[in-house]
Motif scaffolding. Sequence first.
Motif, PDB file in Angstrom:
ATOM      1  N   LYS A 243       0.789  -1.223   0.000  1.00 39.94           N
ATOM      2  CA  LYS A 243       0.000   0.000   0.000  1.00 39.94           C
ATOM      3  C   LYS A 243       0.825   1.278   0.000  1.00 39.94           C
ATOM      4  O   LYS A 243       0.598   2.176  -0.805  1.00 39.94           O
ATOM      5  N   THR A 244       1.789   1.383   0.885  1.00 41.42           N
ATOM      6  CA  THR A 244       2.499   2.639   1.021  1.00 41.42           C
ATOM      7  C   THR A 244       3.229   3.034  -0.253  1.00 41.42           C
ATOM      8  O   THR A 244       3.169   4.186  -0.694  1.00 41.42           O
ATOM      9  N   ILE A 267      -9.208   4.959  -2.786  1.00 40.53           N
ATOM     10  CA  ILE A 267      -8.447   3.777  -2.397  1.00 40.53           C
ATOM     11  C   ILE A 267      -9.401   2.736  -1.824  1.00 40.53           C
ATOM     12  O   ILE A 267     -10.340   3.056  -1.101  1.00 40.53           O
ATOM     13  N   ALA A 268      -9.165   1.480  -2.181  1.00 38.60           N
ATOM     14  CA  ALA A 268      -9.999   0.395  -1.682  1.00 38.60           C
ATOM     15  C   ALA A 268      -9.512  -0.029  -0.306  1.00 38.60           C
ATOM     16  O   ALA A 268      -8.340  -0.353  -0.127  1.00 38.60           O
ATOM     17  N   GLU A 289      -2.638   6.790   6.311  1.00 41.52           N
ATOM     18  CA  GLU A 289      -1.379   6.508   5.619  1.00 41.52           C
ATOM     19  C   GLU A 289      -1.405   7.085   4.202  1.00 41.52           C
ATOM     20  O   GLU A 289      -0.438   7.707   3.759  1.00 41.52           O
ATOM     21  N   ALA A 290      -2.502   6.890   3.491  1.00 44.41           N
ATOM     22  CA  ALA A 290      -2.616   7.404   2.122  1.00 44.41           C
ATOM     23  C   ALA A 290      -2.554   8.920   2.090  1.00 44.41           C
ATOM     24  O   ALA A 290      -1.992   9.517   1.167  1.00 44.41           O
ATOM     25  N   SER A 291      -3.115   9.563   3.118  1.00 42.91           N
ATOM     26  CA  SER A 291      -3.163  11.028   3.139  1.00 42.91           C
ATOM     27  C   SER A 291      -1.785  11.662   3.297  1.00 42.91           C
ATOM     28  O   SER A 291      -1.630  12.859   3.079  1.00 42.91           O
ATOM     29  N   LYS A 296      -5.535  15.656   0.165  1.00 40.96           N
ATOM     30  CA  LYS A 296      -6.818  15.282   0.764  1.00 40.96           C
ATOM     31  C   LYS A 296      -7.998  15.544  -0.157  1.00 40.96           C
ATOM     32  O   LYS A 296      -8.989  14.812  -0.125  1.00 40.96           O
ATOM     33  N   ASP A 297      -7.914  16.602  -0.991  1.00 45.08           N
ATOM     34  CA  ASP A 297      -9.029  16.887  -1.896  1.00 45.08           C
ATOM     35  C   ASP A 297      -8.995  16.019  -3.147  1.00 45.08           C
ATOM     36  O   ASP A 297      -9.840  16.154  -4.025  1.00 45.08           O
ATOM     37  N   GLN A 298      -8.009  15.113  -3.220  1.00 41.87           N
ATOM     38  CA  GLN A 298      -7.959  14.159  -4.324  1.00 41.87           C
ATOM     39  C   GLN A 298      -8.011  12.713  -3.816  1.00 41.87           C
ATOM     40  O   GLN A 298      -7.694  11.784  -4.542  1.00 41.87           O
TER      41      GLN A 298
END
Length: 346
Positions: A243-244, A267-268, A289-291, A296-298
Amino acid sequence: MLLSLPRTRLMKIQSEEWLRQAKHCFQTANNAFHPLQPTPSYPIIDTLGGAGLASNLAADGQYFAIFDDGHHKQLPRLTSGPFQYKTYAYENFKKSAPYAEGTGHAMKSAVIAPSMLYLLYPLNGNLERYSREQFVKDLVNECEKDIRGCFEAGAKRLSVDFTEGRLPSKKDSRNPWTGADLLEMFVDLNNKVLDRFSAEEQTSGSIGALVVIVTLFTLARYHIRHYYRRFCHKYWLASEKDKTSVYKEIGESIRRDANGVKQVVFIAVTNPLNPKIETADEVAADILEASKYIAKDQLGVTDDCGLSPFSIYVKPKHASPEVARYIAMQKIKARVDGARMASEKL
């Protein structure tokens, strides 16, 4: 023992079951969009209508996919032209619309990506009196018609299911098309449809919003960059094992201006192949983690494709389709609760 039911009785049972499932879904996902369709939206078959495959399709086509958990899906084979949809998603959407009245829930719909339907045409050679080029023209026209019909019928969001986007990199000897280097052609073909919709049409809430669902979890780094740089649309779905590293790659590749459209990745955060139900804490951790790498707006969250099976869709790791549907509802609830937790921290 096989049972024979009149079609009217079958449709009544179907509607009752749909209402039961929809009630559970509304309880888990609050005001999220829902694909409120009690009938399948695949354009090549009219199962519940009793007509079956279109007359110019044979049942012995290519495998669409052979999945890692052992189940597979086979496509029909086009035998002659012209190519036309047997059933349109907007037809089923119109049948579903009355069920959502008064619920306070917006409706979405889904269509099949032209790249998947491209696999109906034989992998090698041309059909007699129906060239591959003419097939592609007819396919793009039909897909555009289906999408516009859904928006005209009231869909607030529409997903273009591009699950096959991850499969060309598998090069599975059991499934010859995955080794035929079709990725470039898939991207170009899907863009032919997307190019028929303006940036406003892809993003305007009054018209609807196009969502292209592509599963990225088996793609190499080059392919991830390739998708984001070549595709011109707003929404994505991405699932992944590492993921990362994939979040980093998406953050570096996603565009704020793709021909007038700001791209967004969903993201799933749930895995439909695994019956283990994710916790809200696990979901929130993935989002946070994704953020770190995606603006954040995408960034959005969703469930991976294949979450809720049809009545005869057996998953080897699940006890039965009914159990799989129950698990799907619990995964949705975990996703919604986890997203709320992450949003409060962000």
